[in-house]
Design a protein around this motif. Sequence first.
Motif, PDB file in Angstrom:
ATOM      1  N   UNK A  98       0.800  -1.168   0.000  1.00 46.37           N
ATOM      2  CA  UNK A  98      -0.044   0.077   0.034  1.00 46.37           C
ATOM      3  C   UNK A  98       0.942   1.286   0.042  1.00 46.37           C
ATOM      4  N   UNK A  99       0.787   2.094  -1.117  1.00 46.28           N
ATOM      5  CA  UNK A  99       1.558   3.226  -0.688  1.00 46.28           C
ATOM      6  C   UNK A  99       1.317   4.044   0.201  1.00 46.28           C
ATOM      7  N   UNK A 100       2.562   4.682   0.894  1.00 39.91           N
ATOM      8  CA  UNK A 100       2.527   5.420   1.975  1.00 39.91           C
ATOM      9  C   UNK A 100       2.998   6.729   1.699  1.00 39.91           C
ATOM     10  N   UNK A 101       1.789   7.798   1.737  1.00 36.87           N
ATOM     11  CA  UNK A 101       2.125   9.347   1.541  1.00 36.87           C
ATOM     12  C   UNK A 101       1.484   9.987   2.660  1.00 36.87           C
ATOM     13  N   UNK A 102       2.422  11.041   2.999  1.00 39.00           N
ATOM     14  CA  UNK A 102       1.774  11.888   4.229  1.00 39.00           C
ATOM     15  C   UNK A 102       2.348  13.129   3.866  1.00 39.00           C
ATOM     16  N   UNK A 103       1.309  14.214   4.034  1.00 41.77           N
ATOM     17  CA  UNK A 103       1.909  15.454   3.858  1.00 41.77           C
ATOM     18  C   UNK A 103       2.052  16.253   5.233  1.00 41.77           C
ATOM     19  N   UNK A 104       2.878  17.039   5.509  1.00 36.07           N
ATOM     20  CA  UNK A 104       2.850  17.835   6.778  1.00 36.07           C
ATOM     21  C   UNK A 104       2.465  19.483   6.422  1.00 36.07           C
ATOM     22  N   UNK A 105       1.475  19.734   6.970  1.00 41.43           N
ATOM     23  CA  UNK A 105       0.770  20.775   6.897  1.00 41.43           C
ATOM     24  C   UNK A 105       0.476  21.322   8.496  1.00 41.43           C
ATOM     25  N   UNK A 106       1.325  22.355   8.761  1.00 39.53           N
ATOM     26  CA  UNK A 106       2.434  23.218   7.970  1.00 39.53           C
ATOM     27  C   UNK A 106       3.714  22.329   7.875  1.00 39.53           C
ATOM     28  N   UNK A 107       4.418  22.491   6.794  1.00 41.14           N
ATOM     29  CA  UNK A 107       5.600  21.914   6.589  1.00 41.14           C
ATOM     30  C   UNK A 107       6.726  22.125   8.060  1.00 41.14           C
ATOM     31  N   UNK A 108       7.351  20.878   8.246  1.00 41.69           N
ATOM     32  CA  UNK A 108       8.217  21.001   9.421  1.00 41.69           C
ATOM     33  C   UNK A 108       9.690  21.376   9.175  1.00 41.69           C
ATOM     34  N   UNK A 109      10.035  22.397   9.795  1.00 45.08           N
ATOM     35  CA  UNK A 109      11.699  22.651   9.361  1.00 45.08           C
ATOM     36  C   UNK A 109      12.604  21.876  10.102  1.00 45.08           C
ATOM     37  N   UNK A 110      13.919  22.180   9.470  1.00 48.11           N
ATOM     38  CA  UNK A 110      14.995  21.219   9.986  1.00 48.11           C
ATOM     39  C   UNK A 110      15.407  21.963  11.168  1.00 48.11           C
ATOM     40  N   UNK A 111      16.177  21.041  11.934  1.00 45.45           N
ATOM     41  CA  UNK A 111      16.602  21.230  13.412  1.00 45.45           C
ATOM     42  C   UNK A 111      17.394  22.292  13.423  1.00 45.45           C
ATOM     43  N   UNK A 112      17.988  22.873  12.484  1.00 43.80           N
ATOM     44  CA  UNK A 112      18.924  24.061  12.573  1.00 43.80           C
ATOM     45  C   UNK A 112      19.292  24.495  11.379  1.00 43.80           C
ATOM     46  N   UNK A 113      19.748  25.796  11.110  1.00 42.55           N
ATOM     47  CA  UNK A 113      19.958  26.278   9.876  1.00 42.55           C
ATOM     48  C   UNK A 113      21.009  25.316   9.053  1.00 42.55           C
ATOM     49  N   UNK A 114      21.127  25.352   7.640  1.00 39.25           N
ATOM     50  CA  UNK A 114      22.083  24.641   6.819  1.00 39.25           C
ATOM     51  C   UNK A 114      21.959  22.870   7.388  1.00 39.25           C
ATOM     52  N   UNK A 115      20.909  22.468   7.707  1.00 38.73           N
ATOM     53  CA  UNK A 115      20.821  21.156   7.980  1.00 38.73           C
ATOM     54  C   UNK A 115      19.967  20.354   6.798  1.00 38.73           C
ATOM     55  N   UNK A 116      20.362  19.145   6.558  1.00 36.63           N
ATOM     56  CA  UNK A 116      19.458  18.361   5.530  1.00 36.63           C
ATOM     57  C   UNK A 116      18.535  17.480   6.453  1.00 36.63           C
TER      58      UNK A 116
END
Length: 140
Positions: A98-116
């Motif tokens: 079963x495909x697993x698709x989840x949208x984060x609304x609002x989007x979730x930011x990275x833990x810090x600046x310049x973080x992948x």
Amino acid sequence: MDQLMPVLNAAGTAYVAHPADAASAPQQINKSGNVANAQAQASITPSSATKTTYCSGIEVYAGGATVGLLVDVTVAGLLGGSRTFPFMAPLGIAIAAQPFVIDFNPPIPASAVNTAISVTLPALGAGNAKAQVVIKGGEF
């Protein structure tokens, strides 16, 4: 001018999320490519040291395996810590999961600046011939 939005994480702790206009920021959609009984991983990386990435959603697609296997899909690098979601590879190599698709609304930011931010699906076991992850997001 950016507006910061308060958000509650799964534990109920408040933190400041993306700017209200993050939806208008450049979008990235990155894929792992197809893997066979191997780890599938995709990430969103900032374009400069002053940018913050955010994740607006993930997708997981796979076929079955010789033995059905329940694994954890992990999204790492997020503010508030990693998130894990269960994913089941069905019993049978000719059966699609079963495909697993989840949208984060609002989007979730990275833990810090310049973080992948990355999404990882572990290997699904013998007989699995197809698995892929997709991560959606951007930076601000």
